[in-house]
Design a protein around this motif. Sequence first.
Motif, PDB file in Angstrom:
ATOM      1  N   LEU A  84       0.859  -1.177   0.000  1.00 43.45           N
ATOM      2  CA  LEU A  84       0.000   0.000   0.000  1.00 43.45           C
ATOM      3  C   LEU A  84       0.897   1.228   0.000  1.00 43.45           C
ATOM      4  CD1 LEU A  84      -2.509  -1.140   2.781  1.00 43.45           C
ATOM      5  CD2 LEU A  84      -2.602  -1.605   0.326  1.00 43.45           C
ATOM      6  N   PHE A  85       0.628   2.151  -0.887  1.00 44.72           N
ATOM      7  CA  PHE A  85       1.431   3.364  -1.016  1.00 44.72           C
ATOM      8  C   PHE A  85       0.555   4.572  -0.731  1.00 44.72           C
ATOM      9  CE2 PHE A  85       2.957   6.812  -3.935  1.00 44.72           C
ATOM     10  CZ  PHE A  85       4.097   7.130  -3.223  1.00 44.72           C
ATOM     11  N   ALA A  86       0.923   5.353   0.287  1.00 42.06           N
ATOM     12  CA  ALA A  86       0.197   6.574   0.635  1.00 42.06           C
ATOM     13  C   ALA A  86       0.932   7.781   0.069  1.00 42.06           C
ATOM     14  CB  ALA A  86       0.054   6.693   2.151  1.00 42.06           C
ATOM     15  N   PHE A  87       0.177   8.697  -0.532  1.00 41.06           N
ATOM     16  CA  PHE A  87       0.771   9.876  -1.161  1.00 41.06           C
ATOM     17  C   PHE A  87      -0.158  11.066  -1.021  1.00 41.06           C
ATOM     18  CE2 PHE A  87      -2.284   9.047  -4.386  1.00 41.06           C
ATOM     19  CZ  PHE A  87      -2.373  10.166  -5.189  1.00 41.06           C
ATOM     20  N   GLN A  88       0.352  12.221  -1.390  1.00 43.94           N
ATOM     21  CA  GLN A  88      -0.456  13.415  -1.621  1.00 43.94           C
ATOM     22  C   GLN A  88      -0.016  13.976  -2.976  1.00 43.94           C
ATOM     23  OE1 GLN A  88      -1.787  15.904   1.925  1.00 43.94           O
ATOM     24  NE2 GLN A  88       0.346  15.475   2.370  1.00 43.94           N
ATOM     25  N   HIS A  89      -0.964  14.476  -3.735  1.00 40.64           N
ATOM     26  CA  HIS A  89      -0.640  14.991  -5.065  1.00 40.64           C
ATOM     27  C   HIS A  89       0.426  16.085  -5.002  1.00 40.64           C
ATOM     28  CE1 HIS A  89      -1.101  16.085  -9.237  1.00 40.64           C
ATOM     29  NE2 HIS A  89      -1.275  17.352  -8.869  1.00 40.64           N
ATOM     30  N   PRO A 108       5.811  10.443   1.199  1.00 38.75           N
ATOM     31  CA  PRO A 108       5.334   9.149   0.714  1.00 38.75           C
ATOM     32  C   PRO A 108       5.527   8.059   1.776  1.00 38.75           C
ATOM     33  CG  PRO A 108       7.488   9.607  -0.226  1.00 38.75           C
ATOM     34  CD  PRO A 108       7.095  10.813   0.572  1.00 38.75           C
ATOM     35  N   TRP A 109       4.588   7.143   1.856  1.00 39.93           N
ATOM     36  CA  TRP A 109       4.620   6.113   2.895  1.00 39.93           C
ATOM     37  C   TRP A 109       4.311   4.747   2.273  1.00 39.93           C
ATOM     38  CZ3 TRP A 109       5.837   7.036   7.959  1.00 39.93           C
ATOM     39  CH2 TRP A 109       5.716   5.962   8.838  1.00 39.93           C
ATOM     40  N   PHE A 110       5.135   3.768   2.597  1.00 42.67           N
ATOM     41  CA  PHE A 110       4.930   2.405   2.118  1.00 42.67           C
ATOM     42  C   PHE A 110       4.531   1.505   3.275  1.00 42.67           C
ATOM     43  CE2 PHE A 110       7.652   4.139  -1.161  1.00 42.67           C
ATOM     44  CZ  PHE A 110       7.127   3.597  -2.315  1.00 42.67           C
ATOM     45  N   THR A 111       3.507   0.699   3.050  1.00 43.57           N
ATOM     46  CA  THR A 111       3.100  -0.323   3.998  1.00 43.57           C
ATOM     47  C   THR A 111       3.098  -1.656   3.259  1.00 43.57           C
ATOM     48  OG1 THR A 111       1.697   1.233   5.207  1.00 43.57           O
ATOM     49  CG2 THR A 111       1.260  -1.113   5.536  1.00 43.57           C
ATOM     50  N   VAL A 112       3.773  -2.644   3.832  1.00 41.67           N
ATOM     51  CA  VAL A 112       3.830  -3.979   3.241  1.00 41.67           C
ATOM     52  C   VAL A 112       3.104  -4.931   4.189  1.00 41.67           C
ATOM     53  CG1 VAL A 112       5.313  -5.834   2.396  1.00 41.67           C
ATOM     54  CG2 VAL A 112       6.032  -3.433   2.127  1.00 41.67           C
ATOM     55  N   ILE A 113       2.194  -5.692   3.626  1.00 43.02           N
ATOM     56  CA  ILE A 113       1.408  -6.667   4.382  1.00 43.02           C
ATOM     57  C   ILE A 113       1.742  -8.045   3.826  1.00 43.02           C
ATOM     58  CG2 ILE A 113      -0.928  -7.412   4.973  1.00 43.02           C
ATOM     59  CD1 ILE A 113      -1.804  -4.477   4.353  1.00 43.02           C
TER      60      ILE A 113
END
Length: 157
Positions: free
Chosen positions: A40-45, A127-132
Amino acid sequence: MSVAERQAPELRVQKWIGEDGGRVVAPLKLSDFGTGAKILFAFQHWCRGCHLHGFPTLRRLHGALGPQGVGFAVIQTVFEGAHENTFEKLRVNQLKYELPVAFGHDEPPAGATLPTFMEDYRTRGTPWFTVIDAGGRIVFSDFHLDEDQLVKELELA
């Protein structure tokens, strides 16, 4: 990887576009991204780091791991700059980075200060990465991701 493992909460993001840019009617769940590992990758434009580092890293990961069955989702976490980080920007970024994956738009619910993903997954920005992992446990959650190491670890899993 560098996080204490804990079970991944179900997603509460309400607005999504699909791989083809079409609006998804029902909110997506983790199971919609397959039964294996998920990124899952969290971002803002408007986040410069998202465009300089985050999206290029995500593209490389998607190219290496997508064909192996790793599921991907991108979530715009609107914790500031709502005038710029709009739902319409999802498709702009999906096309720009040629990412045929679901993109979600997550604004804080009424009375809350943080978007649901930031609250539930304890993220601290973009930017934020979450790995499940395939068992549903969060095995990585941070700004900086060693993509080569992640590819090796997921190939071995």
